[in-house]
Design an enzyme around this catalytic site. Structure first.
Site, PDB file in Angstrom:
ATOM      1  N   ASP A 246      14.583 -30.233 -74.264  1.00  0.00           N
ATOM      2  CA  ASP A 246      14.551 -28.782 -74.171  1.00  0.00           C
ATOM      3  C   ASP A 246      13.524 -28.235 -75.152  1.00  0.00           C
ATOM      4  OD1 ASP A 246      16.523 -28.878 -72.291  1.00  0.00           O
ATOM      5  OD2 ASP A 246      18.151 -28.389 -73.666  1.00  0.00           O
ATOM      6  N   SER A 247      12.924 -27.121 -74.804  1.00  0.00           N
ATOM      7  CA  SER A 247      11.900 -26.557 -75.680  1.00  0.00           C
ATOM      8  C   SER A 247      12.451 -26.229 -77.063  1.00  0.00           C
ATOM      9  CB  SER A 247      11.309 -25.296 -75.037  1.00  0.00           C
ATOM     10  OG  SER A 247      12.322 -24.319 -74.842  1.00  0.00           O
TER      11      SER A 247
END
Length: 462
Positions: A246-247
Site C-alpha cells: 500500500d502507498s
C-alpha cells in the site's frame, strides 16, 4: 429576405474561392496520390517545414543514417513509396480501415501494410509504438528522426524505423531522459538477478497511469538506484516489482532484474512460499486472545499470525495505551492487516484513516512497516548453477544468504522500523508526563480549596 440572400451569395463565393484555391495547389502537386496541405495564414514555408511552397516534399537529403544513441536493424528501416501505400492482402480477412492508403495515414496502418509479417494486427503495431521503439523521418536525415506516437500520421516518402534501446546504458543515470526523483529509496540488497529496496511511506508501488511509471511510483526510481545485470540475455529493460505494498505502508519491496527471477519470485508469492513480517502500532490494547486470526475478506480466506511485542502510554489513545505488534500474514488480501487489526483485534493501526476512529492520533501517517522477508533465491537454487558460484554468493553475502538443511539457499532481509516511530513514541510519552504533572498540580490546588472550605465552615459553626 434580401439580406439573407445576400449573405448566402457571399458564403457561396467564399466556398468557391476556397475550392478554386485548393484545386490550384493540388494541381501543382506531383501525382503521388495525396493532396498537399495549404497554409492560409502564412503562404511562405520555413526550411524546416514538411512541405515546400509548391506542396512537394524535399527529398534531397534522403538517407538511412541512425542517431548514435539508438541501434536499428537494417531490415526494419523502410520508406513509404512515393506513389503511396500499395494495396495489400493484410486487409483481406478484415474490414478495410477508413483511410485511403494513397494518402497520408496513421503509422499503425502503414506498419501493417509494409511489414505485415512483423505487424499482423493493429494491436501489435500499437504495442510496438507504445514501447517507444518506432521512429519516423520525412527525409531520413540524422536530425529529422522523431519518436512516433500512436496517432502519428505518415506521408508518401516518409522513412520509418524500429529501434531497440541501448541496453548498456539503460540503468545508468546518463542514459535516462528525465531527472532523478528527489525521494530517497535505500537499497537493502541486490545482485545480478534481483534486489530488495526499502520503500518509503507515501510512495506507490505501481501506478495505473503512464504504464505504471508515474513520477511518484517506485518503478520510476529503480533505474537510478540499481546496478544493471552484466548480461542482458534475459534482463528486463526496466526492473520491476514482483509484489505490491500500500502507498501508506513502508518497508521491503522485492524487485526482479531478469525474467527468470521474476517468474520464480512471482511464483513464490503466489504459492505463499515467501514469508513476510510486518510491524505495526495499534491504537489501544488488543483483547483477541488467539495468536492466529482467521477472518475472510470479500469471501476469500485471510489468515494472519500476530504477536504483541510491547506497549507504551499514549494520552490520546484508547485506554491511554498504544500496542506494538508483529504480523505474519499467510495470505495477501487487500488491506488484510488493516482490516484484521481494526475488525478482529479491535485496535486499528495508528494513522489509519480508512479503518480507524474519527479522532486520529496521527492523521495521514499509518504506522505499518514491512520490515522482514524470507524467500528462496530465484536463481542460485537451480540445478545448472555451479556449486562454486553458490559458495561464492554465500561468502559474499552472509548477512542475507544462508543455506537450509536441505541445501536450499534462502534470502532473509530485516530492517528497523522508521525513525518517525521512535519520535512518535517519545512525543506521546512526553505529552502524558506533562499531562500528569498538570493533573497533580491542579489536583493539589483543588484539595487545598476543599480543605479551606471545610475549615471556614467549622469556624462559622463555632
Amino acid at each position: 429576405m434580401k439580406n439573407l440572400n445576400r449573405d448566402a451569395v457571399v458564403v457561396a463565393l467564399v466556398v468557391l474561392a476556397f475550392m478554386s484555391n485548393l484545386s490550384i495547389v493540388s494541381s501543382t502537386s506531383p501525382s503521388i496520390g495525396f493532396v498537399a496541405p495549404v497554409s492560409f495564414r502564412n503562404p511562405t514555408f520555413s526550411a524546416g517545414n514538411r512541405m515546400t511552397l509548391e506542396g512537394n516534399r524535399d527529398f534531397s537529403l534522403q538517407s538511412t543514417n541512425i542517431p548514435d544513441v539508438q541501434t536499428a536493424l537494417d531490415d526494419e528501416i523502410f520508406q513509404i513509396p512515393l506513389e503511396g501505400l500499395p494495396s495489400n492482402s493484410v486487409f483481406a480477412n478484415r474490414p478495410k480501415p477508413d483511410v485511403n492508403t494513397n494518402k497520408n495515414t496513421t503509422l499503425p496502418i502503414a506498419m501493417m501494410v509494409l511489414k505485415s509479417e512483423n505487424f499482423p494486427t493493429v494491436s501489435k503495431a500499437l504495442r510496438t509504438i507504445r514501447k517507444r521503439q518506432m521512429w519516423f523521418s520525412p527525409t531520413g536525415g540524422d536530425e529529422d528522426w522523431k519518436r512516433a506516437k500512436a496517432d502519428t500520421r505518415v506521408f508518401p516518402g516518409d522513412w520509418i524505423a524500429r529501434r531497440e534501446p541501448d541496453y548498456s546504458t539503460k540503468y545508468s543515470y546518463q542514459g535516462l531522459t528525465y531527472m532523478k526523483p528527489k525521494v530517497s529509496v535505500p537499497v537493502v540488497y541486490q545482485d545480478d538477478h534481483m534486489a530488495i529496496v526499502n520503500k518509503p511511506s507515501g510512495m506507490i508501488s505501481y501506478s495505473h497511469s503512464k504504464g505504471g511509471y508515474n513520477s511518484n511510483s517506485i518503478l520510476r526510481v529503480l533505474p537510478h538506484i540499481l546496478t544493471p545485470p552484466p548480461s542482458f540475455d534475459n534482463a528486463f529493460r526496466w526492473p520491476v516489482s514482483v509484489h505490491r505494498l500500500d502507498s501508506a505502508t513502508s518497508g521491503l519491496l522485492v524487485i526482479a532484474k531478469t525474467k527468470p527471477a521474476s517468474v520464480d519470485l512471482s511464483k513464490q508469492f503466489a504459492t505463499r512460499q515467501a514469508k513476510k513480517v510486518y510491524t505495526a502500532i495499534l491504537n489501544g490494547i488488543p483483547t483477541y486472545e488467539d495468536s492466529v486470526i482467521d477472518y475472510p475478506i470479500d469471501g476469500k480466506p485471510a489468515v494472519t499470525e500476530w504477536e504483541e511485542l510491547s506497549r507504551f502510554r499514549c494520552p490520546n489513545a484508547v485506554n491511554l495505551t498504544c500496542t506494538i505488534v508483529e504480523f505474519r500474514p499467510r495470505h495477501g488480501r487487500t488491506h488484510q492487516l488493516r482490516k484484521h487489526a481494526a475488525e478482529v483485534l479491535g485496535c486499528p493501526i495508528v494513522g489509519d484513516e480508512l479503518y480507524g476512529p474519527a479522532k486520529m492520533l496521527q492523521k495521514g501517517k499509518i504506522f505499518l512497516c514491512a520490515n522482514g522477508i524470507t524467500l528462496e533465491h530465484p536463481v542460485l537454487n537451480r540445478d545448472d548453477i555451479p556449486i562454486s558460484e553458490k559458495q561464492d554468493a554465500l561468502e559474499k553475502n552472509p548477512k542475507f544468504l544462508s543455506e537450509a538443511e536441505d541445501g536450499t539457499i534462502l534470502l532473509r532481509a530485516m530492517i528497523k522500523v522508521p525513525k518517525k516511530w521512535l519520535t512518535f513514541k517519545k512525543g506521546e510519552e512526553k505529552k502524558l508526563k506533562n499531562f500528569e504533572k498538570w493533573m497533580v498540580k491542579e489536583g493539589a490546588a483543588c484539595l487545598m480549596d476543599i480543605h479551606n472550605m471545610i475549615e471556614s465552615k467549622r469556624e462559622e459553626e463555632l
